[in-house]
Design a protein around this motif. Structure first.
Motif, PDB file in Angstrom:
ATOM      1  N   ILE A 239      22.306 -16.571  91.172  1.00 15.14           N
ATOM      2  CA  ILE A 239      20.950 -16.424  91.960  1.00 15.14           C
ATOM      3  C   ILE A 239      20.840 -15.335  92.353  1.00 15.14           C
ATOM      4  CG2 ILE A 239      19.627 -17.542  93.861  1.00 15.14           C
ATOM      5  CD1 ILE A 239      21.236 -20.187  93.411  1.00 15.14           C
TER       6      ILE A 239
ATOM      7  N   ASN B  16      19.832 -12.687  89.800  1.00 16.93           N
ATOM      8  CA  ASN B  16      18.911 -13.054  88.841  1.00 16.93           C
ATOM      9  C   ASN B  16      19.300 -13.398  87.645  1.00 16.93           C
ATOM     10  OD1 ASN B  16      16.136 -13.877  88.654  1.00 16.93           O
ATOM     11  ND2 ASN B  16      15.563 -11.907  87.795  1.00 16.93           N
ATOM     12  N   ARG B  17      20.543 -14.206  87.103  1.00 17.43           N
ATOM     13  CA  ARG B  17      20.822 -14.261  86.085  1.00 17.43           C
ATOM     14  C   ARG B  17      21.047 -15.825  85.650  1.00 17.43           C
ATOM     15  NH1 ARG B  17      19.767  -9.608  85.734  1.00 17.43           N
ATOM     16  NH2 ARG B  17      21.207  -7.845  85.467  1.00 17.43           N
ATOM     17  N   LYS B  18      21.119 -15.899  84.564  1.00 16.51           N
ATOM     18  CA  LYS B  18      21.176 -17.496  83.945  1.00 16.51           C
ATOM     19  C   LYS B  18      22.884 -17.641  83.869  1.00 16.51           C
ATOM     20  CE  LYS B  18      17.310 -17.954  80.819  1.00 16.51           C
ATOM     21  NZ  LYS B  18      16.711 -18.014  79.282  1.00 16.51           N
TER      22      LYS B  18
ATOM     23  N   SER C 134      18.921 -21.719  84.302  1.00 16.07           N
ATOM     24  CA  SER C 134      18.552 -20.624  85.317  1.00 16.07           C
ATOM     25  C   SER C 134      18.706 -21.250  86.665  1.00 16.07           C
ATOM     26  CB  SER C 134      17.245 -19.967  85.183  1.00 16.07           C
ATOM     27  OG  SER C 134      17.108 -19.468  83.796  1.00 16.07           O
TER      28      SER C 134
ATOM     29  N   TRP D  64      18.152 -21.739  90.809  1.00 20.68           N
ATOM     30  CA  TRP D  64      17.352 -21.511  91.741  1.00 20.68           C
ATOM     31  C   TRP D  64      17.786 -21.988  93.045  1.00 20.68           C
ATOM     32  CZ3 TRP D  64      13.583 -17.557  91.151  1.00 20.68           C
ATOM     33  CH2 TRP D  64      13.325 -17.428  89.833  1.00 20.68           C
TER      34      TRP D  64
ATOM     35  N   ALA E 153      17.868 -26.192  88.900  1.00 23.29           N
ATOM     36  CA  ALA E 153      17.700 -25.190  87.814  1.00 23.29           C
ATOM     37  C   ALA E 153      16.472 -25.321  86.956  1.00 23.29           C
ATOM     38  CB  ALA E 153      19.218 -25.078  87.005  1.00 23.29           C
TER      39      ALA E 153
ATOM     40  N   GLU F 297      18.141 -12.785  82.101  1.00 23.70           N
ATOM     41  CA  GLU F 297      17.520 -12.972  83.519  1.00 23.70           C
ATOM     42  C   GLU F 297      17.007 -14.120  83.605  1.00 23.70           C
ATOM     43  OE1 GLU F 297      14.173 -10.391  84.571  1.00 23.70           O
ATOM     44  OE2 GLU F 297      15.398  -8.470  84.563  1.00 23.70           O
ATOM     45  N   ARG F 298      16.717 -14.756  84.588  1.00 27.09           N
ATOM     46  CA  ARG F 298      16.429 -16.281  84.959  1.00 27.09           C
ATOM     47  C   ARG F 298      15.031 -16.381  84.494  1.00 27.09           C
ATOM     48  NH1 ARG F 298      17.407 -17.652  91.020  1.00 27.09           N
ATOM     49  NH2 ARG F 298      16.173 -15.639  91.133  1.00 27.09           N
TER      50      ARG F 298
END
Length: 335
Positions: free
Chosen positions: A151, A154-156, A182, A184, A197, A222-223
């Protein structure tokens, strides 16, 4: 006075002694403080202790001096956590299903260090690691850390998701494929921990039990889901999702007798708007993820509660009830 072998740690040991052995009900005299320091092979004079007390106060540790007869006593006043707050933390650890028995005991032993040894004894009477259902996945701590990392960066993430089988073994879902989503947010609901997610494959927000996730890896992509989470309300999501089961979100009108209002305030909050329909009844409209768990909750409230609309949900509840009753009619016929 000869210097002790741990002299350079005098301030540290003095802080430890005052923290562990004093509180609002328990104090130490100066001779007792000097004796406690000797146990750590530290020698000191009264004057140096007074100076250390002043330094402690600069660090936010208040030392109270009290005269009782001919003797002077010293104790710490106020702590980072009050006893009631520590009790609350321990209750939270005990009730959390996602923390294993082993980790619960370890966490509680650490939390007890926030209070004096006398207060810790009071806590010991409260601590009962009972037979509550607890996760057996020791990796939950690390899962949470990995999710927070994803989180923040900002990555999956990718992971394997598990479920229980009839032999009480955790087995991989969907043949052991990796889920890629992703993350959150993290949500503690119904005594379990969930990751909220965005699944860009299905283009929707989903949640996953953290204790059922394994082999988590933070990815490089990136998410996705930024727009979907821009106005995401965690509280509303939790209130609308019964037992954290998925369902189609629908505005549902529920009619109830007025004495049942507390049930809906407890579930949906004080901001819930009630509309009076007659002298004894009212209605509310709430967003619900319609699922069998929601219907089960409605059943549990008895005849004083009724789903009014939409028609599709009323019909779905009617069909669900028919199948439920038919099953038991068949069973009764077999007896």
């Amino acid at each position: 006075m000869p210097r002790g072998s741990n002299q350079k740690f005098k301030f540290t040991y003095l802080t430890k002694i005052m923290t562990e052995k004093t509180d609002d009900e328990h104090s130490l005299t100066m001779p007792q403080i000097l004796d406690e320091l000797k146990k750590y092979e530290v020698s000191a004079e009264r004057k140096s202790i007074y100076e250390d007390f002043k330094d402690m106060e600069r660090f936010g540790i208040d030392i109270i001096k009290e005269q009782k007869g001919r003797e002077t006593f010293y104790h710490i006043a106020g702590r980072e956590f009050e006893l009631a707050e520590v009790k609350l933390l321990i209750d939270a650890v005990q009730s959390a299903k996602f923390i294993t028995q082993k980790k619960s005991k370890l966490l509680i032993s650490k939390v007890k260090k926030f209070v004096s040894e006398y207060q810790a004894k009071q806590l010991q009477r409260q601590i009962v690691i009972n037979d509550r259902v607890k996760t057996m996945n020791e990796s939950v701590y690390y899962n949470v850390d990995d999710i927070h990392t994803a989180i923040n960066q900002n990555r999956k993430i990718k992971f394997k998701y598990y479920k229980w089988d009839i032999d009480k073994k955790l087995v991989e879902r969907h043949g052991g494929i990796y889920f890629v989503v992703s993350p959150w947010a993290l949500l503690w609901d119904d005594e379990n921990y969930y990751m909220i997610a965005f699944d860009d494959w299905d283009n929707k927000i989903k949640h996953y039990r953290v204790d059922k996730m394994m082999y988590i890896e933070v990815g490089k992509d990136e998410r996705a889901g930024k727009e979907e989470f821009k106005n995401f309300d965690m509280a509303k999501y939790s209130k609308a999702t019964f037992g954290m089961y998925h369902g189609d979100k629908t505005k549902v009108c529920i009619k109830f007798t007025n004495h049942m209002c507390g049930v809906f305030i407890d579930r949906f909050g004080k901001d819930t708007i009630f509309r009076k329909t007659d002298e004894n009844h009212s209605e509310l409209v709430v967003d619900i993820n319609v699922s069998p768990q929601f219907f089960g909750w409605i059943f549990s409230l008895g005849n004083d509660v009724e789903i009014v609309s939409p028609k599709e949900v009323v019909n779905e509840l009617r069909e669900y009830t028919k199948k439920f009753m038919l099953k038991y009619e068949l069973i009764r016929g077999e007896l």
